[in-house]
Design an enzyme around this catalytic site. Structure first.
Site, short mmCIF file in Angstrom:
data_model
loop_
_atom_site.label_atom_id
_atom_site.label_comp_id
_atom_site.label_asym_id
_atom_site.label_seq_id
_atom_site.Cartn_x
_atom_site.Cartn_y
_atom_site.Cartn_z
NE ARG A 26 43.83 -18.98 -13.70
CZ ARG A 26 44.94 -19.07 -14.43
NH1 ARG A 26 46.14 -18.95 -13.89
NH2 ARG A 26 44.88 -19.28 -15.72
N GLY A 27 44.09 -22.72 -14.05
CA GLY A 27 44.80 -23.08 -15.28
C GLY A 27 44.79 -24.60 -15.38
CB ALA A 28 43.85 -26.86 -18.16
NE ARG B 177 37.40 -23.92 -12.42
CZ ARG B 177 38.14 -23.01 -13.08
NH1 ARG B 177 39.43 -22.90 -12.82
NH2 ARG B 177 37.58 -22.21 -13.97
CD GLN C 142 40.87 -15.72 -15.10
OE1 GLN C 142 40.32 -14.74 -15.64
NE2 GLN C 142 40.19 -16.78 -14.73
CG ASP D 253 40.63 -24.74 -19.50
OD1 ASP D 253 41.01 -23.72 -20.08
OD2 ASP D 253 40.74 -24.92 -18.27
CG ASN E 54 41.49 -21.27 -23.51
OD1 ASN E 54 42.00 -21.86 -22.57
ND2 ASN E 54 41.88 -20.06 -23.86
CE LYS E 55 38.78 -18.44 -17.85
NZ LYS E 55 37.76 -18.93 -16.88
O1 MRU Z 1 39.34 -20.35 -15.13
P1 MRU Z 1 40.82 -20.51 -15.31
O2 MRU Z 1 41.59 -19.31 -14.88
O3 MRU Z 1 41.32 -21.79 -14.69
O4 MRU Z 1 40.98 -20.66 -16.89
C1 MRU Z 1 42.25 -20.86 -17.44
C2 MRU Z 1 42.26 -20.88 -18.90
O5 MRU Z 1 41.25 -20.81 -19.57
C3 MRU Z 1 43.58 -21.10 -19.55
O6 MRU Z 1 43.63 -20.44 -20.78
C4 MRU Z 1 43.73 -22.59 -19.80
O7 MRU Z 1 43.53 -23.31 -18.62
C5 MRU Z 1 45.00 -22.92 -20.40
S1 MRU Z 1 46.19 -23.14 -19.13
C6 MRU Z 1 47.70 -23.38 -19.65
#
Ligand code: MRU
Length: 340
Positions: A47-49, A89, A198, A239, A249-250
């Site tokens: 996970r994470g962009a 996603r 997270q 993201d 973002n999250k």
């Molecule tokens: O749902 P996730 O855990 O993939 O969400 C991740 C985030 O929102 C992060 O803040 C974002 O991807 C930045 S990653 C460097």
């Protein structure tokens, strides 16, 4: 900070740390199929962009290698695989960006009528390049972001925008690693990040491992900490960033940006160029993922609304830290210049 998060297997598959098991267990999984990687992305095992993009690229290369061995690597197979991977996603544009890079390599290789093995190898090389470039972009963001953090600062961050979310040392968290390494004596406050936690599970885990002082709080403690003057700066990842500087973002990021602005705390976002989507005018156009009701611990019978991301308007963001330096308002012009 070197964590073993993702790698190739000797047979050409992909091995990754299953982030759903952290922090209790460090369990690795291997996949070599499109469905296997799509499942890992959907379930947030990876996970994470930026890491989603890297994983998708590696997954496409691994599945193409397997397909080549069975004589089934065709342009039609690749296009179907790429389409399905890109749809795993919806919010992080790094996923579509990485798949498009892989698509370009595949199309060129098929057009040149190269052997299936050579096409699979070209895809593996491109996936590795995407990963390597991301690691370098993380390093550059760390350097640029650390310059915004004063010695002795207490920095709040949300979700996980660290090594676990990228191919390097992170985006927002890269700035924290760099500031720590520069001896700035910073403290990090990591928000829990409901519902999948997270921040508490992942950011606190990797910062602790690296020896960076970190305090976990529940999301709802952010306001009172800012009101008491206990937070000097907020840095989050992204993201997707639209052409006008609006940031997805999250979920909960927008709330922190509003709070930071209300309390005179600078709110920064860190993201590589692969997170910008200049085809979208504003954040209103960014698709927001809604996740399963079961992720929210609600009473049976209650309806659940579970958006995974929100949009922070550009005017709440003091600066965006990129791999090409720090971008400040006016965002539309200055973001455009990043890509000139
Ligand atoms: O749902 P996730 O855990 O993939 O969400 C991740 C985030 O929102 C992060 O803040 C974002 O991807 C930045 S990653 C460097």
């Amino acid at each position: 900070m070197k964590l073993d998060i993702i790698d190739w297997t000797p047979g050409g598959g992909v091995r990754f740390l299953d982030q759903t098991r952290l922090p209790r267990e460090e369990v690795y999984k291997e996949v070599d199929s499109i469905d296997g990687m799509i499942e890992a992305i959907k379930l947030l095992r990876v996970r994470g962009a930026p890491l989603i993009g890297i994983s998708a690229a590696m997954g496409l290369a691994a599945a193409a290698t397997r397909q080549a061995a069975h004589g089934g690597l065709t342009a039609a197979w690749f296009e179907d695989a790429a389409k399905r991977m890109a749809a795993a996603r919806p919010t992080a544009v790094n996923l579509m960006w990485a798949v498009n890079r892989m698509r370009q390599v595949a199309e060129a290789a098929f057009a040149m009528k190269r052997t299936p093995q050579a096409i699979a190898e070209a895809l593996r090389v491109e996936a590795q390049r995407i990963w390597d470039e991301d690691a370098e972009m993380c390093r550059a963001m760390g350097e640029a972001g650390a310059a915004l953090i004063e010695p002795g600062a207490t920095v709040m961050t949300h979700c996980n925008a660290g090594a676990l979310a990228t191919g390097g040392i992170g985006t927002a968290v890269a700035a924290l690693y760099a500031a720590h390494q520069q001896g700035k004596n910073i403290r990090v406050v990591s928000t829990e990040t409901r519902p999948l936690r997270q921040g508490a599970r992942l950011t606190a885990w990797e910062l602790s491992k690296a020896g960076v002082p970190v305090t976990s709080i529940v999301d709802s403690a952010a306001a009172s900490m800012m009101a008491k003057g206990e937070i000097d700066v907020v840095v989050t990842g992204a993201d997707r960033i639209a052409a006008n500087g609006d940031v997805a973002n999250k979920i909960g990021t927008y709330a922190l940006a509003v709070l930071a602005n209300a309390h005179g705390v600078p709110f920064y976002v860190a993201a590589p160029r692969s997170t910008f989507d200049l085809s979208l005018e504003s954040g209103a156009d960014i698709p927001i993922e809604e996740r399963a009701a079961g992720e929210v611990d609600a009473a049976p019978g209650a309806r659940v609304f579970n958006p995974a991301f929100d949009v922070t308007p550009a005017d709440l963001i003091a600066a965006i830290v990129t791999d090409r330096g720090v971008v400040r308002p006016p965002y539309r012009e200055n973001i455009r210049r990043l890509f000139d």
